[in-house]
Write a protein that holds these residues in place. Structure first.
Motif: not given
Length: 136
Positions: A72, A75-76, A79-80, A82-83
């Motif tokens: 997890e 994944v976070k 995502d960070r 990608e942002k």
């Protein structure tokens, strides 16, 4: 009027307290907007959602030998990233057209590109001869 030592007369500017307060409010509003423009694209710090250890709450993310909390977190982190990449892309794009002196980013607004009114009637008047214009 005031006269200085050289005999030159100066007219003093006198304003009311209300006019001074109004001018002060305008200056404060201008300063606030300039500050907002400079900081509108700064990235916001993400808050940590974990306040306590999950095992203290009675929630375990580990099943047999697999620790799902690590996955997890991965994944976070993805995502960070990608942002962050999306933010950098938008920042580069905005720097090409944004004329403001501030940190460019996704919140930059494009300048208006013109008037949306129909000016056909104005052109009709402009294209008339001088005699027609005088007669009208």
């Amino acid at each position: 009027a005031v006269v200085d030592l050289n005999g030159v007369r100066y007219d003093m500017v006198v304003t009311s307290a209300a006019a001074f307060d109004f001018a002060r409010k305008l200056c404060d509003e201008y300063d606030r907007r300039k500050k907002e423009e400079k900081t509108m694209n700064l990235p916001k710090e993400e808050k940590q959602t974990k306040t306590k250890n999950d095992t203290e709450n009675g929630i375990s993310r580990k099943v047999t030998q697999i620790d799902y909390a690590k996955h997890e977190d991965t994944v976070k982190e993805l995502d960070r990233q990608e942002k962050e990449q999306e933010y950098e892309r938008k920042k580069r794009e905005a720097a090409q057209w944004c004329t403001l002196d501030h940190e460019h980013g996704p919140n930059c607004q494009r300048p208006p590109t013109g008037c949306s009114q129909d000016h056909a009637r104005e052109w009709q008047i402009y294209e008339r001869s001088t005699e027609e214009k005088i007669a009208a």
